[in-house]
Write an enzyme that holds these catalytic residues in place. Structure first.
Site, short mmCIF file in Angstrom:
data_model
loop_
_atom_site.label_atom_id
_atom_site.label_comp_id
_atom_site.label_asym_id
_atom_site.label_seq_id
_atom_site.Cartn_x
_atom_site.Cartn_y
_atom_site.Cartn_z
CB THR B 190 -0.95 -0.07 1.18
OG1 THR B 190 -1.80 1.15 1.23
CG2 THR B 190 -0.11 -0.02 2.45
CD GLU B 337 -2.74 0.40 6.32
OE1 GLU B 337 -3.87 0.53 5.78
OE2 GLU B 337 -1.85 0.93 5.98
CD1 TRP B 452 -9.12 13.19 17.78
CD2 TRP B 452 -7.51 14.15 16.91
NE1 TRP B 452 -7.88 12.40 17.57
CE2 TRP B 452 -6.92 13.25 17.51
CE3 TRP B 452 -6.20 15.13 16.30
CZ2 TRP B 452 -5.60 12.52 17.44
CZ3 TRP B 452 -5.14 14.63 16.21
CH2 TRP B 452 -4.78 13.44 16.74
#
Lengths: 554, 554
Positions: B190, B337, B452
């Site tokens: 990837t 993943e 965040w």
């Protein structure tokens, strides 16, 4: 075999398959979803999770540790569901006690499993009273009750705690650790026709894989998905028996509304189906018969009800009757030793356009194997027979969710797993579309020329002759064929002396050729007898008749 | 932790989760089911199984052993499907080579994975010619070709065998042994934004569990089952990329008809959808755009087509357009993943009664976690944020099917798995119904007061002011808050000097309060700049702007 396994720098990725992980998704996608006990108690998945924590903390407070066995005697309840999770999640083993056993059998199973703790519904205190003095390992008792008054009476044992009081006093914050997925999670006992009940047992890994396999098959194998998160689940095979076929785990994993009915009373079941909107259940034919026969069932709209039938063969007439009520009735196949589901009778779109009668044939078949289920029909040498819907043999199986054996019974375990496959002792065939049809128990078949030949099929054929009153087919030793089928025939009085054994044999031989019966059926011999031997419950006593068939002629 | 594991007298019950077992059910329930390559080659599952045996025998004849790596460069084909099974079933590792990589990247991945054998489509011989001299481990080449003429040309390497000839000369009776389910089955690479491609890898157990988990979710989570055995499957994300999202394994396990289209050409895809009756696919938005935009798509009946969109965010407009064509379009979320599927955007019955616009919002969300997927949104201290559809954090995950790390990259592997969860580097929120919404990549968020805060959301808000021509929001170090958002704003020429930084900040602060943006967004500072820095492909170069924002004012 050498394998190229890359060593990760961390073991963080390791993810054992544990029952606790079945709770992950529903707590995110369905935290407000309902679980109800008889419609009179109701809480959501968040509360379920908290109560599982409280139960574990409470049991730990009573001394329960990983590796111990916690037995439960209860009807189908929210409490049982909590035990399904909390006990194995602690690393302890959940023993689901068959409350239909007689007290001596219950005593045997608790001692044999070496149960440490018993959670017992107050309804079963009389049973407990009769065995309490002989319990060898149970030291701690927890009382379950729907009714505080009933629980206030005199106790045959010292009760360490009452269930709700235990939960109320315990913390929801029990830390459920990771451990080996092969740890034993559950055990329960199954009866054979002879001897003491035998214990089977399943690991966390097996129960999780069974849940995934069933969910994959119920969604993926039928033309329409048969189980989805808007279904409302109610068990109608008991939680003490093969974890209610594993469906409480499956329903929880998918975040379904769940309805627990207590003891199976047809009026209560009918009420819950209507009031709670039940859409998915499973049961044996007898229970469905009871429910449909109840006066309250007549007004019920059952057209959203999907129902797996198992445990014994579904009569096609039942499938037709269910179809007329709009029920999506289909067979599942398995047994205590197999966790239990191995096959499900899924239909294709075109099948669903067939008449009720035609569909009934498919719905009454035992079904298609689930993903990962290595289901074979084999002859006596473990060779596969053809998938032609005719050739029959024993059903043997491998899958990720089969008992490793019988508890503390090495000889029986080895027999069960002879040749590396679990032997179901069922005889059946598979057709070209992959449908398994179980036709006989192995004790009802005769091995002729190495091929299984169904005594039940031969009996069906002979019974069709107008002169025959009753017939039993048994195997007799034969030098050439190993065994040969022998039909012991009781003629109707008016036909005695008017039909020869030879003529009846020829009649049978012709019918055998035209039927799905083994070609070796034509080796049938016929013996007219004066009486047939039966057991105390009226079943044919084939064992004794086989021992001396000649004696029956006198 | 001590666990009460009963020792069985036999290990016959052991059932490792191996890819070969995905073939068990389809060979019983769907032996005649079709697999087609472009509609011009067609065979059934029985033949698939025979060819898998032949391929394994053929590769073994070329010296391939368990533990070796077999790399494949092909478009989506029946051959690739055969490799998906035969190579791991031998105990070897299948490397799916990204044929969209440039030749240097392909060279790097083959050397880095230490591939022993390369199966290469004749179309890629020019690529092979350019790297053949620098291949460090590949010693054996097998040629794949749709076209014998193409394969007859001059070869840049010594070809050990042509694929069809290899199969024709090899026995179908390869004995696939049991082995450890944790054996590595596949690997592929990837790309990140920088550096060389990184290898991820999956075991037999992980691929089997991914197949079961997806099948359980596709059947069980949506109001109607979304994948069943009468579906016709065609991949539209390549088989070299995360095993076409694992769906060739899932489709095979369920016994579906499968259609392999080769290279993705819109006219071929349209033809196959129509001629083969495709009902289930998956793709990135770009491919759907190409297909729907093709002239042939206009006449297609797409009302039976179920389509998972992933790879990048699905525009709501696309969901609406698809809805108008009758397509059941829904988002899936995952990455290389993660094998890849973590969530699927399932609807409820009531949701499906909503307007196209209302449904689009749900269908474009990232979806509901699959069973066993432990998906969390966490703050910088790995604490869960509220599931209120607003609070955001990084998506971290555990599930039974995540890469153990990056191949031969211990530092990156440890980062990926920091704190025992796989870090997706995606920022998102979860609402009360359990829907994940991924909003940003982590590099696009600013950590203010430990929370965040989305730079993209802040940019959207500021860009709505009429005076703003362009804006980039970056994080700047702050003693109290850790980081604070700084909006670098290029005003439209006619507004320069007419609006103050303070006024624009107040405009933004009010809009932030009314939006789903983090409350810390109000700590935004505004700086009017004379220029913004961009990368060579025209994207904002936030890294350089963050390094010296003051310089942009001059």
């Amino acid at each position: 075999m050498p394998v190229k396994l890359v060593q990760a720098t961390t073991s963080a990725y390791q993810y054992p398959l544990l029952i606790k992980q079945l709770l992950l998704t529903p707590l995110v996608i369905a935290p407000e979803q309902e679980i109800t006990y008889q419609g009179r108690l109701r809480y959501n998945y968040r509360e379920l999770r908290a109560r599982i924590g409280r139960l574990a903390s409470g049991l730990a407070g009573l001394g329960v540790e990983a590796g111990q066995t916690v037995a439960v005697m209860d009807w189908d309840s929210h409490r049982y569901l909590e035990c399904f999770f909390a006990v194995p999640m602690m690393g302890a083993v959940l023993q689901t006690v068959n409350v239909r056993f007689n007290p001596e059998q219950i005593l045997y199973t608790l001692n044999h499993a070496e149960a440490d703790v018993l959670l017992v519904n107050s309804e079963f205190l009389p049973v407990l009273a009769s065995i309490a003095g002989r319990l060898e390992t149970v030291k701690t008792f927890v009382l379950l009750s729907d009714d505080e008054a009933a629980a206030a009476g005199e106790m045959p044992v010292t009760v360490a705690a009452e269930y709700e009081a235990l939960l109320a006093s315990a913390s929801a914050d029990f830390e459920f650790a990771d451990f080996d997925e092969n740890a034993q999670a559950t055990t329960f006992y199954t009866t054979g026709t002879t001897g003491q009940p035998k214990g089977v047992y399943f690991s966390h890994r097996q129960l999780v894989l069974h849940a995934l396999g069933c969910a994959a098959a119920l969604g993926g194998a039928h033309a329409n998905g048969r189980l989805h998160r808007e279904d409302v689940y109610m068990p109608m095979t008991p939680m003490f028996h093969v974890h209610a076929w594993g469906f409480p785990y499956i329903a929880t994993m998918l975040g379904l509304k769940q309805v627990y009915p207590g003891r199976y009373q047809p009026d209560v079941l009918c009420r819950l189906i209507a009031e709670e909107g039940v859409t998915f259940s499973h049961c044996v034919p007898t229970i469905l018969h009871l429910v449909l026969g109840h006066p309250h069932a007549k007004e019920l709209d059952l057209s959203n009800w999907k129902l797996i039938i198992g445990g014994s063969a579904m009569p096609e007439a039942m499938a037709i009757a269910a179809h007329q009520r709009g029920i999506d009735l289909f067979t599942g196949y398995g047994m205590s030793e197999t966790c239990p589901v191995l096959t499900l009778a899924h239909l294709k779109f075109d099948d669903m356009k067939l008449s009720a009668e035609e569909q009934a044939v498919l719905r009454a078949k035992t079904g298609l194997p689930l993903p990962l289920v290595d289901l074979r029909i084999v002859d006596g040498e473990m060779q596969d027979v053809a998938h032609d819907g005719k050739a029959s043999g024993e059903v043997v199986v491998r899958s990720p969710w089969l008992t490793q054996g019988y508890l503390k019974a090495p000889v029986e375990s080895e027999e069960l797993w002879a040749g590396g496959y679990l032997h179901t002792s069922d005889i059946g065939n598979i057709n070209a579309a992959g449908y398994l049809k179980v036709t006989d128990r192995i004790k009802d078949v005769i091995k002729v020329g190495g091929e299984w030949t169904s005594s039940l099929q031969l009996e069906d054929i002979i019974a069709k002759h107008e002169a025959v009153q009753e017939v039993a087919v048994v195997g007799t030793p034969d030098a050439k064929w190993g065994e040969r089928p022998l039909a012991l025939v009781l003629l109707k009085p008016e036909h005695v002396g008017k039909l020869s054994e030879h003529a009846l044999r020829n009649f049978a031989a012709q019918a055998i050729d035209a039927s799905g019966c083994s070609r070796y059926g034509v080796l049938l011999q016929v013996s007219f007898v004066k009486r047939l031997l039966k057991t105390s419950v009226g079943k044919m006593n084939k064992r004794d008749m086989r021992a001396d068939p000649q004696a029956l002629r006198d």
